[in-house]
Design a protein around this motif. Structure first.
Motif, short mmCIF file in Angstrom:
data_model
loop_
_atom_site.label_atom_id
_atom_site.label_comp_id
_atom_site.label_asym_id
_atom_site.label_seq_id
_atom_site.Cartn_x
_atom_site.Cartn_y
_atom_site.Cartn_z
N VAL A 14 77.03 23.09 80.51
CA VAL A 14 78.31 23.06 81.24
C VAL A 14 79.19 24.23 80.80
O VAL A 14 79.78 24.92 81.65
N ILE A 15 79.26 24.49 79.52
CA ILE A 15 80.07 25.61 79.02
C ILE A 15 79.54 26.94 79.55
O ILE A 15 80.30 27.81 79.98
N LYS A 16 78.22 27.11 79.58
CA LYS A 16 77.62 28.34 80.10
C LYS A 16 77.92 28.51 81.59
O LYS A 16 78.26 29.61 82.04
N LEU A 17 77.82 27.44 82.37
CA LEU A 17 78.13 27.53 83.80
C LEU A 17 79.59 27.89 84.04
O LEU A 17 79.89 28.69 84.93
N ILE A 18 80.49 27.33 83.26
CA ILE A 18 81.91 27.67 83.40
C ILE A 18 82.14 29.14 83.07
O ILE A 18 82.87 29.84 83.77
N SER A 19 81.50 29.63 82.01
CA SER A 19 81.69 31.04 81.65
C SER A 19 81.11 31.97 82.71
O SER A 19 81.69 33.03 82.99
N LEU A 20 79.98 31.60 83.32
CA LEU A 20 79.42 32.43 84.39
C LEU A 20 80.34 32.47 85.60
O LEU A 20 80.54 33.53 86.20
N ASN A 21 80.91 31.34 85.97
CA ASN A 21 81.83 31.29 87.10
C ASN A 21 83.08 32.12 86.83
O ASN A 21 83.56 32.84 87.70
N THR A 22 83.59 32.05 85.62
CA THR A 22 84.78 32.83 85.26
C THR A 22 84.49 34.32 85.32
O THR A 22 85.29 35.09 85.84
N SER A 23 83.33 34.75 84.83
CA SER A 23 83.02 36.18 84.85
C SER A 23 82.82 36.69 86.27
O SER A 23 83.18 37.81 86.59
N VAL A 24 82.28 35.87 87.16
CA VAL A 24 82.10 36.28 88.56
C VAL A 24 83.46 36.40 89.23
O VAL A 24 83.71 37.34 89.98
N THR A 25 84.36 35.48 88.98
CA THR A 25 85.68 35.52 89.59
C THR A 25 86.44 36.77 89.17
O THR A 25 87.04 37.44 89.99
N VAL A 26 86.38 37.11 87.89
CA VAL A 26 87.04 38.32 87.42
C VAL A 26 86.41 39.54 88.06
O VAL A 26 87.08 40.46 88.49
N ASP A 27 85.09 39.56 88.17
CA ASP A 27 84.38 40.68 88.77
C ASP A 27 84.76 40.85 90.24
O ASP A 27 84.91 41.96 90.72
N ASP A 28 84.93 39.75 90.96
CA ASP A 28 85.32 39.83 92.36
C ASP A 28 86.69 40.48 92.52
O ASP A 28 86.94 41.16 93.50
N ASP A 29 87.57 40.27 91.56
CA ASP A 29 88.91 40.84 91.65
C ASP A 29 88.90 42.36 91.54
O ASP A 29 89.78 43.03 92.07
N THR A 30 87.92 42.92 90.86
CA THR A 30 87.86 44.38 90.67
C THR A 30 86.81 45.06 91.53
O THR A 30 86.64 46.27 91.45
N ASN A 32 86.51 45.73 94.82
CA ASN A 32 86.95 46.74 95.81
C ASN A 32 87.28 48.06 95.14
O ASN A 32 86.94 49.12 95.67
N GLU A 33 87.91 48.01 93.99
CA GLU A 33 88.23 49.24 93.26
C GLU A 33 86.95 49.92 92.77
O GLU A 33 86.79 51.13 92.92
N PHE A 34 86.03 49.15 92.22
CA PHE A 34 84.76 49.69 91.74
C PHE A 34 83.98 50.31 92.89
O PHE A 34 83.42 51.40 92.76
N LYS A 35 83.94 49.62 94.03
CA LYS A 35 83.19 50.08 95.20
C LYS A 35 83.71 51.44 95.66
O LYS A 35 82.93 52.32 96.01
N THR A 36 85.01 51.62 95.65
CA THR A 36 85.61 52.89 96.07
C THR A 36 85.33 54.00 95.06
O THR A 36 84.95 55.11 95.43
N GLN A 37 85.49 53.69 93.78
CA GLN A 37 85.30 54.70 92.73
C GLN A 37 83.85 55.19 92.66
O GLN A 37 83.60 56.36 92.34
#
Length: 69
Positions: A14-30, A32-37
Motif C-alpha cells: 500500500v505504501i509503495k502504491l501511494i508513493s507511485l501515485n504521488t510521483s506520477v501526479t507530480v510528474d504530470d504537473d511538469t 508540459n514544460e518538459f515536453k516543450t523544453q
C-alpha cells in the motif's frame, strides 16, 4: 506470527502504491514544460492513430497514459 508478516507485506504494498501515485501526479504537473523544453513529438501508429508515446530530442521515448484522456 504469520498474520503479522502478511500485514507488514500488505502495508508495504500500500505504501509503495501511494508513493507511485504521488510521483506520477507530480510528474504530470511538469510534463508540459518538459515536453516543450525537449521538443517532444507525439508518435503515430502505422494507421495514423495517436499513440501514448512521445519521442524527445534526448533520444528517449516517454509514455504518457494520463495525457490521452
Amino acid at each position: 506470527m504469520f498474520d503479522i508478516l502478511i500485514f507488514l507485506i500488505l502495508a508495504g504494498v500500500v505504501i509503495k502504491l501511494i508513493s507511485l501515485n504521488t510521483s506520477v501526479t507530480v510528474d504530470d504537473d511538469t510534463w508540459n514544460e518538459f515536453k516543450t523544453q525537449h521538443n517532444c513529438q507525439l508518435q503515430k501508429s502505422a494507421y495514423g492513430n495517436q499513440e501514448a508515446s512521445w519521442l524527445c530530442d534526448d533520444g528517449k521515448v516517454y509514455y504518457r497514459w494520463r495525457q490521452q484522456r
